[in-house]
Design an enzyme around this catalytic site. Structure first.
Site, PDB file in Angstrom:
ATOM      1  N   HIS A 244       0.849  -1.199   0.000  1.00  0.00           N
ATOM      2  CA  HIS A 244       0.000   0.000   0.000  1.00  0.00           C
ATOM      3  C   HIS A 244       0.885   1.249   0.000  1.00  0.00           C
ATOM      4  O   HIS A 244       1.968   1.241   0.574  1.00  0.00           O
ATOM      5  CB  HIS A 244      -0.904  -0.025   1.241  1.00  0.00           C
ATOM      6  CG  HIS A 244      -1.929   1.057   1.248  1.00  0.00           C
ATOM      7  ND1 HIS A 244      -1.635   2.332   1.677  1.00  0.00           N
ATOM      8  CD2 HIS A 244      -3.225   1.061   0.858  1.00  0.00           C
ATOM      9  CE1 HIS A 244      -2.741   3.066   1.552  1.00  0.00           C
ATOM     10  NE2 HIS A 244      -3.708   2.328   1.058  1.00  0.00           N
TER      11      HIS A 244
ATOM     12  N   ASP B 286     -11.074   2.217  -1.676  1.00  0.00           N
ATOM     13  CA  ASP B 286     -10.175   3.091  -0.912  1.00  0.00           C
ATOM     14  C   ASP B 286     -10.951   3.890   0.129  1.00  0.00           C
ATOM     15  O   ASP B 286     -10.650   5.044   0.416  1.00  0.00           O
ATOM     16  CB  ASP B 286      -9.346   4.022  -1.807  1.00  0.00           C
ATOM     17  CG  ASP B 286      -7.865   3.998  -1.438  1.00  0.00           C
ATOM     18  OD1 ASP B 286      -7.546   3.633  -0.292  1.00  0.00           O
ATOM     19  OD2 ASP B 286      -7.045   4.360  -2.296  1.00  0.00           O
TER      20      ASP B 286
HETATM   21  C1  1DF Z   1      -4.889   9.248   1.593  1.00  0.00           C
HETATM   22  C2  1DF Z   1      -5.257   8.225   0.746  1.00  0.00           C
HETATM   23  C3  1DF Z   1      -4.260   8.957   2.793  1.00  0.00           C
HETATM   24  C4  1DF Z   1      -4.973   6.939   1.080  1.00  0.00           C
HETATM   25  C5  1DF Z   1      -3.988   7.645   3.138  1.00  0.00           C
HETATM   26  O1  1DF Z   1      -3.385   7.265   4.277  1.00  0.00           O
HETATM   27  C6  1DF Z   1      -4.354   6.628   2.263  1.00  0.00           C
HETATM   28  C7  1DF Z   1      -5.178  10.620   1.222  1.00  0.00           C
HETATM   29  C8  1DF Z   1      -3.136   8.207   5.268  1.00  0.00           C
HETATM   30  O2  1DF Z   1      -6.194  10.859   0.556  1.00  0.00           O
HETATM   31  O3  1DF Z   1      -4.403  11.512   1.566  1.00  0.00           O
HETATM   32  O4  1DF Z   1      -4.098   5.378   2.618  1.00  0.00           O
HETATM   33  N1  1DF Z   1      -5.330   5.960   0.143  1.00  0.00           N
HETATM   34  O5  1DF Z   1      -5.100   4.788   0.303  1.00  0.00           O
HETATM   35  O6  1DF Z   1      -5.888   6.354  -0.879  1.00  0.00           O
HETATM   36 MN    MN Z   2      -5.606   3.028   0.249  1.00  0.00          MN
END
Ligand code: 1DF
Ligand code: MN
Length: 360
Positions: free
Chosen positions: A185, A311
């Site tokens: 991830h 997500d």
């Molecule tokens: C964000 C997106 C932040 C994901 C994340 O972890 C994350 C973001 C703090 O939108 O800033 O895991 N993501 O998986 O899309």
């Molecule tokens: Mn994610």
């Protein structure tokens, strides 16, 4: 609202969905306030979610911490039958090794309890602490064998280090032996490449995550890890963090680099880099509800290599499944994308539901 479960020929399984125990959120806050993280990428990312104090970020942080009725309600409202849930990025990877090891175990216990409470709706992946690879391997084994979790999640770099370093391979060895995947991830880019992205607002999910994680995936492939562990499976989100688009050029220049001995540490591989993408890697559609790119990834990697993900809660868009529902593909292919590929990759047929029957 998306149609009810019974009217569909497939169940929608979302495979990159996040949660965070309240204790972890509190520890992140303290790391940032105390400046003890010493990690500008982490401060940019989690500082935003924990100190921006806007309706948008507060809603995400609240949803992250819910493993109960609110999450189920959101799933119902967005047509998701099952979430494959993991500890949010950057997980335990920002802490010292002993703290990370104990937080990973606590997170896995909490997630496993939620899976037991909602066996028809939740599947869980295990958090591990790459800071202590043997402990991470043991925790993965405990999480799979004792808690019923169905793989591990690792949020890209750990304190600037990447998994192509053999010191981390205990984790891959354990995953292969247990027959469960490792979900690679994203997180904020490693310190050595953070600044050019951070200074123009590109360090986050907008692009920096993909730079960090796509490069990490290529490092893993080029390290020969899949020659050592041929049955190891790695799942990558965001339709492969752009790597499917690059495979032709990666294969071409990898051949040249190896032939000429340009880098002492780049060794020959048994196969082309693109072969590992098609044989050891799965990609999910997390955050990429966009028909042309989903179709492209399926055409390059194969229809059995692409899995649906939302997500949640970072990209909780209740109507987004319409994009996938309306793809110009057959019913069987839609079922593979939404359901059967995820069942196979995460071994969901092994998951007994509350009434004792074996269901996905
Ligand atoms: C964000 C997106 C932040 C994901 C994340 O972890 C994350 C973001 C703090 O939108 O800033 O895991 N993501 O998986 O899309
Ligand atoms: Mn994610």
């Amino acid at each position: 609202m998306p149609e009810a479960d019974t009217e569909r020929a497939y169940r929608r399984i979302a495979t990159e969905e996040a949660f965070a125990p309240p204790d972890l959120i509190e520890r992140y806050r303290k790391l940032i306030v105390g400046g003890a993280a010493n990690d500008r990428g982490f401060e940019s990312l989690m500082g935003y979610f924990l100190f921006n104090d806007s309706p948008r970020t507060n809603a995400i942080v609240e949803r992250l911490q819910d493993l109960g009725e609110r999450r189920i309600g959101d799933m119902d409202a967005s047509g998701i039958d099952r979430q494959v849930i993991s500890l949010t990025a950057p997980g335990v990877q920002v802490f010292d090794a002993p703290t990370a090891v104990s937080l990973a175990a606590a997170s896995n216990d909490e997630l496993a309890a939620a899976v037991r409470a909602y066996p028809d709706r939740f599947t869980g992946l295990a958090a591990v602490a790459p800071q202590d690879p043997p402990a991470a391997a043991r925790e993965l084994e405990r999480a799979v064998r004792t808690l019923g979790l169905r793989g591990a999640i690792i949020n890209s770099h750990t304190r600037g280090e990447y998994l192509d370093d053999e010191k981390f391979w205990d984790i891959f060895e354990a995953a292969e032996a247990l027959g469960v995947p490792v979900y690679l991830h994203p997180r904020d880019p490693a310190p050595k490449m953070l600044e050019p992205l951070l200074e123009c607002g590109l360090d986050g999910a907008i692009y920096g995550f993909a730079v960090e994680t796509g490069m990490h995936l290529l490092r893993i492939i080029m390290s020969g890890v899949f020659d050592r562990f041929p049955k190891l499976e790695i799942v990558v989100g965001h339709l492969g963090e752009a790597i499917p688009y690059w495979l032709f050029r990666v294969d071409f220049f990898h051949r040249g680099i190896v032939e000429t001995g340009r880098y002492a540490n780049v060794k020959p591989l048994l196969k082309k880099p693109s072969d590992y993408m098609k044989e050891n890697i799965y990609v999910t559609t997390s955050g990429m509800a966009w028909e042309p790119v989903i179709m492209y990834a399926r055409s390059v990697l194969g229809t059995d290599r692409v899995l649906y993900a939302m997500d949640y809660p970072y990209q909780f868009v209740p109507e987004e499944v319409a994009v996938t529902d309306n793809l110009p593909i057959s019913g069987d292919e839609k079922k593979a994308l939404y359901e059967t590929n995820a069942q196979r990759v995460f071994g969901l047929q092994d998951t007994a539901s509350s009434d004792g029957s074996v269901r996905p």
